[in-house]
Design a protein around this motif. Sequence first.
Motif, PDB file in Angstrom:
ATOM      1  N   UNK A 165      49.420  61.630-122.802  1.00 45.82           N
ATOM      2  CA  UNK A 165      49.150  63.070-122.779  1.00 45.82           C
ATOM      3  C   UNK A 165      49.649  63.691-121.475  1.00 45.82           C
ATOM      4  N   UNK A 166      49.526  62.964-120.391  1.00 45.93           N
ATOM      5  CA  UNK A 166      49.989  63.462-119.099  1.00 45.93           C
ATOM      6  C   UNK A 166      51.460  63.186-118.836  1.00 45.93           C
ATOM      7  N   UNK A 186      52.023  67.908-128.503  1.00 44.14           N
ATOM      8  CA  UNK A 186      52.120  66.446-128.397  1.00 44.14           C
ATOM      9  C   UNK A 186      50.791  65.835-127.948  1.00 44.14           C
ATOM     10  N   UNK A 187      50.123  66.488-127.013  1.00 44.76           N
ATOM     11  CA  UNK A 187      48.831  65.966-126.550  1.00 44.76           C
ATOM     12  C   UNK A 187      47.797  65.988-127.663  1.00 44.76           C
ATOM     13  N   UNK A 188      47.822  67.018-128.484  1.00 42.45           N
ATOM     14  CA  UNK A 188      46.888  67.080-129.614  1.00 42.45           C
ATOM     15  C   UNK A 188      47.130  65.931-130.586  1.00 42.45           C
ATOM     16  N   UNK A 189      48.387  65.634-130.843  1.00 44.43           N
ATOM     17  CA  UNK A 189      48.714  64.514-131.724  1.00 44.43           C
ATOM     18  C   UNK A 189      48.250  63.195-131.120  1.00 44.43           C
ATOM     19  N   UNK A 190      48.460  63.028-129.823  1.00 50.36           N
ATOM     20  CA  UNK A 190      48.070  61.789-129.151  1.00 50.36           C
ATOM     21  C   UNK A 190      46.550  61.607-129.115  1.00 50.36           C
ATOM     22  N   UNK A 191      45.813  62.685-128.944  1.00 47.89           N
ATOM     23  CA  UNK A 191      44.349  62.580-128.966  1.00 47.89           C
ATOM     24  C   UNK A 191      43.867  62.233-130.376  1.00 47.89           C
ATOM     25  N   UNK A 192      44.519  62.789-131.384  1.00 50.36           N
ATOM     26  CA  UNK A 192      44.197  62.398-132.763  1.00 50.36           C
ATOM     27  C   UNK A 192      44.442  60.918-132.985  1.00 50.36           C
TER      28      UNK A 192
END
Length: 120
Positions: free
Chosen positions: A49-50, A5-11
């Motif tokens: 992300x957090x 999920x964090x990877x998607x949000x950073x994208x």
Amino acid sequence: MRTLCSSTLIGEFFIIGFAGLVAMKEPDLSTSTVWTVCGIAMFFSVLLCGLVTRPGGVTLGWALQIALVASGFFVPMMFFMGVLFGALWWASVHYGREIDAAKARFAAQAAGSPDTADAA
């Protein structure tokens, strides 16, 4: 789940920034409005992300996905990107939960069985 999920949000953070650059060319939108909205959305994606593993984190992520699709009314390419990242968000949540469950099963199995290295 947190990693996917964090990877998607950073994208999404980067996509929102690039959409801001495109939206600046729109004559009806002021630069300050574009960067205020994009800045808030970019901050929200990093904040999520957090928060993704906390109660309501996934729901807030879905709200961001809806906002990303809705931004297509100002930058038409964002309809496509919003749907694409919505699908990525779904996959991140779905498969992330499956991975977390598999890790929990593996940890429970490892804690409940004797060390197999001595048997070999």
